[in-house]
Write a protein that holds these residues in place. Sequence first.
Motif, PDB file in Angstrom:
ATOM      1  N   ALA A 124       0.628  -1.168  -0.018  1.00  0.00           N
ATOM      2  CA  ALA A 124      -0.131   0.104  -0.071  1.00  0.00           C
ATOM      3  C   ALA A 124       0.921   1.124   0.000  1.00  0.00           C
ATOM      4  O   ALA A 124       0.418   2.353  -0.694  1.00  0.00           O
ATOM      5  N   TYR A 125       2.066   1.132   0.764  1.00  0.00           N
ATOM      6  CA  TYR A 125       2.966   2.426   0.832  1.00  0.00           C
ATOM      7  C   TYR A 125       3.439   2.660  -0.414  1.00  0.00           C
ATOM      8  O   TYR A 125       3.574   3.744  -0.947  1.00  0.00           O
ATOM      9  N   LEU A 126       3.839   1.777  -1.339  1.00  0.00           N
ATOM     10  CA  LEU A 126       4.234   1.705  -2.631  1.00  0.00           C
ATOM     11  C   LEU A 126       3.497   2.521  -3.785  1.00  0.00           C
ATOM     12  O   LEU A 126       3.987   3.286  -4.413  1.00  0.00           O
ATOM     13  N   LYS A 127       1.984   2.032  -3.243  1.00  0.00           N
ATOM     14  CA  LYS A 127       1.201   2.615  -4.269  1.00  0.00           C
ATOM     15  C   LYS A 127       0.691   4.135  -3.920  1.00  0.00           C
ATOM     16  O   LYS A 127       0.328   4.744  -4.776  1.00  0.00           O
ATOM     17  N   LEU A 128       0.977   4.717  -2.633  1.00  0.00           N
ATOM     18  CA  LEU A 128       0.286   5.681  -2.276  1.00  0.00           C
ATOM     19  C   LEU A 128       1.445   6.688  -1.833  1.00  0.00           C
ATOM     20  O   LEU A 128       1.170   7.914  -1.475  1.00  0.00           O
ATOM     21  N   LYS A 129       2.616   6.153  -1.846  1.00  0.00           N
ATOM     22  CA  LYS A 129       3.712   7.238  -1.501  1.00  0.00           C
ATOM     23  C   LYS A 129       3.925   8.399  -2.520  1.00  0.00           C
ATOM     24  O   LYS A 129       3.671   8.310  -3.721  1.00  0.00           O
ATOM     25  N   GLY A 130       4.238   9.618  -1.969  1.00  0.00           N
ATOM     26  CA  GLY A 130       4.402  10.855  -2.598  1.00  0.00           C
ATOM     27  C   GLY A 130       2.763  11.447  -3.004  1.00  0.00           C
ATOM     28  O   GLY A 130       2.753  12.647  -3.478  1.00  0.00           O
ATOM     29  N   LYS A 131       1.829  10.837  -2.443  1.00  0.00           N
ATOM     30  CA  LYS A 131       0.447  11.388  -2.549  1.00  0.00           C
ATOM     31  C   LYS A 131      -0.233  12.009  -1.176  1.00  0.00           C
ATOM     32  O   LYS A 131       0.386  11.730  -0.261  1.00  0.00           O
ATOM     33  N   THR A 132      -0.828  12.939  -1.733  1.00  0.00           N
ATOM     34  CA  THR A 132      -1.593  13.746  -0.643  1.00  0.00           C
ATOM     35  C   THR A 132      -2.967  13.523  -0.494  1.00  0.00           C
ATOM     36  O   THR A 132      -3.568  13.692  -1.718  1.00  0.00           O
ATOM     37  N   PHE A 133      -3.575  13.241   0.633  1.00  0.00           N
ATOM     38  CA  PHE A 133      -5.176  13.184   0.609  1.00  0.00           C
ATOM     39  C   PHE A 133      -5.425  14.144   1.454  1.00  0.00           C
ATOM     40  O   PHE A 133      -5.130  14.198   2.922  1.00  0.00           O
ATOM     41  N   THR A 134      -6.745  14.829   1.247  1.00  0.00           N
ATOM     42  CA  THR A 134      -7.211  15.761   2.182  1.00  0.00           C
ATOM     43  C   THR A 134      -8.479  15.069   2.843  1.00  0.00           C
ATOM     44  O   THR A 134      -9.690  14.770   2.096  1.00  0.00           O
ATOM     45  N   ILE A 135      -8.678  15.176   4.159  1.00  0.00           N
ATOM     46  CA  ILE A 135      -9.571  14.413   4.883  1.00  0.00           C
ATOM     47  C   ILE A 135     -10.038  15.343   6.082  1.00  0.00           C
ATOM     48  O   ILE A 135      -9.234  15.701   6.965  1.00  0.00           O
ATOM     49  N   GLY A 136     -11.145  15.843   5.865  1.00  0.00           N
ATOM     50  CA  GLY A 136     -11.691  16.692   7.030  1.00  0.00           C
ATOM     51  C   GLY A 136     -11.083  18.031   7.108  1.00  0.00           C
ATOM     52  O   GLY A 136     -10.717  18.681   8.118  1.00  0.00           O
ATOM     53  N   GLY A 137     -10.559  18.530   5.934  1.00  0.00           N
ATOM     54  CA  GLY A 137      -9.949  19.559   5.806  1.00  0.00           C
ATOM     55  C   GLY A 137      -8.389  19.492   6.362  1.00  0.00           C
ATOM     56  O   GLY A 137      -7.681  20.674   6.225  1.00  0.00           O
ATOM     57  N   THR A 138      -7.979  18.400   6.409  1.00  0.00           N
ATOM     58  CA  THR A 138      -6.354  18.304   6.777  1.00  0.00           C
ATOM     59  C   THR A 138      -5.807  17.142   5.782  1.00  0.00           C
ATOM     60  O   THR A 138      -6.427  16.461   5.344  1.00  0.00           O
ATOM     61  N   ASP A 139      -4.698  17.677   5.406  1.00  0.00           N
ATOM     62  CA  ASP A 139      -3.791  16.888   4.308  1.00  0.00           C
ATOM     63  C   ASP A 139      -3.000  15.811   5.115  1.00  0.00           C
ATOM     64  O   ASP A 139      -2.394  16.052   6.242  1.00  0.00           O
ATOM     65  N   TYR A 140      -3.202  14.692   4.519  1.00  0.00           N
ATOM     66  CA  TYR A 140      -2.235  13.595   4.906  1.00  0.00           C
ATOM     67  C   TYR A 140      -1.602  13.076   3.994  1.00  0.00           C
ATOM     68  O   TYR A 140      -2.089  12.724   2.714  1.00  0.00           O
ATOM     69  N   ASP A 141      -0.295  12.489   4.176  1.00  0.00           N
ATOM     70  CA  ASP A 141       0.415  11.748   3.068  1.00  0.00           C
ATOM     71  C   ASP A 141       0.066  10.536   3.040  1.00  0.00           C
ATOM     72  O   ASP A 141      -0.596   9.811   3.780  1.00  0.00           O
ATOM     73  N   THR A 167      17.961   9.515   9.853  1.00  0.00           N
ATOM     74  CA  THR A 167      18.869   9.869   8.517  1.00  0.00           C
ATOM     75  C   THR A 167      18.551   9.555   7.274  1.00  0.00           C
ATOM     76  O   THR A 167      19.079  10.002   6.278  1.00  0.00           O
ATOM     77  N   GLN A 168      17.551   8.645   7.172  1.00  0.00           N
ATOM     78  CA  GLN A 168      17.248   8.313   5.709  1.00  0.00           C
ATOM     79  C   GLN A 168      15.571   8.675   5.489  1.00  0.00           C
ATOM     80  O   GLN A 168      15.051   8.878   6.413  1.00  0.00           O
ATOM     81  N   SER A 169      15.446   8.403   4.222  1.00  0.00           N
ATOM     82  CA  SER A 169      14.204   8.663   3.652  1.00  0.00           C
ATOM     83  C   SER A 169      12.976   7.817   4.260  1.00  0.00           C
ATOM     84  O   SER A 169      13.429   6.745   4.765  1.00  0.00           O
ATOM     85  N   THR A 170      11.800   8.164   4.313  1.00  0.00           N
ATOM     86  CA  THR A 170      10.685   7.322   4.724  1.00  0.00           C
ATOM     87  C   THR A 170      10.756   6.150   3.953  1.00  0.00           C
ATOM     88  O   THR A 170      10.555   4.924   4.370  1.00  0.00           O
ATOM     89  N   GLU A 171      11.000   6.197   2.561  1.00  0.00           N
ATOM     90  CA  GLU A 171      10.904   4.965   1.681  1.00  0.00           C
ATOM     91  C   GLU A 171      11.996   3.897   2.020  1.00  0.00           C
ATOM     92  O   GLU A 171      11.724   2.721   2.174  1.00  0.00           O
ATOM     93  N   THR A 172      13.018   4.636   2.506  1.00  0.00           N
ATOM     94  CA  THR A 172      14.135   3.728   2.725  1.00  0.00           C
ATOM     95  C   THR A 172      13.873   2.804   4.164  1.00  0.00           C
ATOM     96  O   THR A 172      14.277   1.839   4.398  1.00  0.00           O
ATOM     97  N   TRP A 173      13.275   3.741   5.050  1.00  0.00           N
ATOM     98  CA  TRP A 173      12.753   3.095   6.334  1.00  0.00           C
ATOM     99  C   TRP A 173      11.992   1.915   6.159  1.00  0.00           C
ATOM    100  O   TRP A 173      11.892   0.940   6.959  1.00  0.00           O
ATOM    101  N   VAL A 174      10.951   2.223   5.283  1.00  0.00           N
ATOM    102  CA  VAL A 174       9.877   1.176   5.064  1.00  0.00           C
ATOM    103  C   VAL A 174      10.414   0.086   4.411  1.00  0.00           C
ATOM    104  O   VAL A 174      10.234  -0.872   4.902  1.00  0.00           O
ATOM    105  N   TYR A 175      11.434   0.121   3.624  1.00  0.00           N
ATOM    106  CA  TYR A 175      12.181  -1.102   3.070  1.00  0.00           C
ATOM    107  C   TYR A 175      12.973  -1.806   4.272  1.00  0.00           C
ATOM    108  O   TYR A 175      12.917  -3.080   4.156  1.00  0.00           O
ATOM    109  N   PHE A 176      13.735  -0.823   5.145  1.00  0.00           N
ATOM    110  CA  PHE A 176      14.568  -1.563   6.231  1.00  0.00           C
ATOM    111  C   PHE A 176      13.449  -2.261   7.084  1.00  0.00           C
ATOM    112  O   PHE A 176      14.021  -3.524   7.768  1.00  0.00           O
ATOM    113  N   LYS A 177      12.329  -1.684   7.455  1.00  0.00           N
ATOM    114  CA  LYS A 177      11.332  -2.321   8.367  1.00  0.00           C
ATOM    115  C   LYS A 177      10.804  -3.400   7.642  1.00  0.00           C
ATOM    116  O   LYS A 177      10.641  -4.576   8.636  1.00  0.00           O
ATOM    117  N   THR A 178      10.454  -3.356   6.587  1.00  0.00           N
ATOM    118  CA  THR A 178       9.828  -4.830   5.965  1.00  0.00           C
ATOM    119  C   THR A 178      10.653  -5.748   5.452  1.00  0.00           C
ATOM    120  O   THR A 178      10.637  -7.036   5.717  1.00  0.00           O
TER     121      THR A 178
END
Length: 212
Positions: free
Chosen positions: A32-49, A168-179
């Motif tokens: 799901a992260y690979l599909k939604l990374k870099g996208k922003t969603f507005t929910i209830g007036g608040t932006d969520y990546d 120290t690393q990007s969110t994408e790098t951390w996701v790969y590291f965690k997974t």
Amino acid sequence: MTKEPDVAEARKISPAVKLGLELGPVVAFFVAYLKLKGKTFTIGGTDYDGFILVTACFIPLLLICTGILWKLTGKLSKMQIMTAVLVVVFGGLSVWLNDERFFKMKPTLIYLIFGGLLGIGLLRGQSWLKLVMEEALPIQHEGWMILTRRLCFFFLGLAVLNEVIWRTQSTETWVYFKTFGLTAAIFLFFITQNKVFRDYGIEEDKDAPVEK
């Protein structure tokens, strides 16, 4: 008189089903992260990546899979319970405060807790790891102490490594590291302990007489 069915036997499930329930949420999070990374969603007036949105979906998915696992087996390990609680707390904070840092801290806290608990047991001259894994790994007391000591330092090392990666690393790098990174590290750790299992393993004596 009819013999009652063995409860433990009735609660056994397919290893594939068990593995799917345990790893399924993590794999789903990654995809799901690979599909939604870099996208922003507005929910209830608040932006969520995408990361925050995926985290919000991961929490109930993990709880559902954990609940199914408990329903099928009749029990959960302390590690599974603790992981579920920390996911709810830190994942919930990330979603509520719209701050991904809280969820990234979760592995650090998990490994600090596990490493700390093993360390406390060692200071008491005990292997608390043995209490959890004795049935799966029949080895002598000396072997348990060696394995527990190594795993204690290993967990503390993973906690430090997670902090370094997410800070120290990007969110994408951390996701790969965690997974993949954390899972591979734990797998490799137990693979490299083969000498302990071989030197201190306890073999069942099939020729021993059965007590009456």
